[in-house]
Design an enzyme around this catalytic site. Sequence first.
Site, PDB file in Angstrom:
ATOM      1  N   GLU A   1       0.690  -1.121   0.072  1.00 48.30           N
ATOM      2  CA  GLU A   1       0.062   0.157   0.123  1.00 48.30           C
ATOM      3  C   GLU A   1       0.565   1.241  -0.068  1.00 48.30           C
ATOM      4  O   GLU A   1       0.432   2.346  -0.181  1.00 48.30           O
ATOM      5  CB  GLU A   1      -0.910   0.050   1.074  1.00 48.30           C
ATOM      6  CG  GLU A   1      -2.016  -1.260   1.062  1.00 48.30           C
ATOM      7  CD  GLU A   1      -2.997  -1.258   2.465  1.00 48.30           C
ATOM      8  OE1 GLU A   1      -2.230  -0.695   3.436  1.00 48.30           O
ATOM      9  OE2 GLU A   1      -3.840  -1.935   2.251  1.00 48.30           O
TER      10      GLU A   1
ATOM     11  N   GLU B   1       7.572 -22.052   7.898  1.00 46.99           N
ATOM     12  CA  GLU B   1       8.290 -20.984   8.822  1.00 46.99           C
ATOM     13  C   GLU B   1       9.107 -21.656   9.365  1.00 46.99           C
ATOM     14  O   GLU B   1       9.793 -21.057  10.315  1.00 46.99           O
ATOM     15  CB  GLU B   1       6.891 -20.576   9.610  1.00 46.99           C
ATOM     16  CG  GLU B   1       6.417 -21.777  10.461  1.00 46.99           C
ATOM     17  CD  GLU B   1       5.364 -21.167  11.526  1.00 46.99           C
ATOM     18  OE1 GLU B   1       5.582 -21.557  12.573  1.00 46.99           O
ATOM     19  OE2 GLU B   1       4.204 -20.610  10.881  1.00 46.99           O
TER      20      GLU B   1
END
Length: 265
Positions: free
Chosen positions: A77, A108
Site C-alpha cells: 500500500e 516457517e
Amino acid sequence: MITETTSHYDHLETMSVGELLTNINKEDQTVPLSVEKAIPQIEALVTQIVARMKEGGRLFYIGAGTSGRLGIVDASECPPTYGVPHDLVIGLIAGGDGAIRKAVEFAEDDPEQAWKDLQVYHIEALDTVIGIAASGRTPYVIGGLNQARAAGCLTGCIVCNPGSAVAQAAEFPVEVVVGPEFVTGSTRMKAGTAQKLVLNMISTSVMIQLGRVKGNKMVDMQLTNIKLQDRAAKMVMSELGVSREKAEELLAKYGNVRGAIEAQQ
C-alpha cells in the site's frame, strides 16, 4: 506463551451470534490500549528507520502466515498511497508468494530461508528488516533477523509475547502483549489486529518523516482510479482555489497533487 493461553471465554459453541460478536468486540477493544503501551518502542524503531531511509535504505518485513500477509499488505500500500517506488518497502512471507493465499506447510520452520529471500533483493547495511511474529518464536523470522543484524542491517520486530526469541534477535523490538485470544491460540484475531495497527503507525510515520505528506494530504498518491482522481482534484481545488476543470488540467499535466500545486506556487 500468553498468545497460547486459554481464552477468557468458554463454551463458545453455546453462545448466540449476538453474544459471540459482543464478546469478540470486547476483546478487540483492549488492543489499542496494548499498542499504546508500546509507543516508546515504536518511536525508537521509527526514528532509526527514518535516518537510514534518508540515506537510501529500504524497509523489509519478514513473517509467516498471518504475520507475513500483514507485512505484505502494508508494503503493497505504500506505492499507491505515497508515490514511492515498489522496491522501497518490501514484504516477504515464508513459503513465497503462494503462501499469501494458501498455507505452505513447514515453510516457517526453516531458519535459513528468510536470509535467502532477502538476498534476492541484494540487501545492504542501510536497509531495515522488521520481523513480524505473534508468537515470537518463528524460526524463519529469527534466522532472518540474526543474519540481517550480522550483515549490519537495522533490525526490529513486532511480537505479542514478552521476552521472545524474535525480540532478542532484534535491536529494536516492539512487544504488544494483547493477552489470550477469544478462540484460544487464534492469533489472527487480537494479535493480528495489534500487528496491523503497529504497521500502520510505522509506515505512516516513516512516510510523513520522509516528506510524503503535505499538511494532512497524500500529495504523492498515484491516481490509479476514479476515486483517487476525484480526491486529487478536490485537493488541488482547495489548495489553489481553482476550478475543477483547472485542477484536472494541472493533474493531467503534472501527474500528481504535489506537482500540480508546486507548479502554481
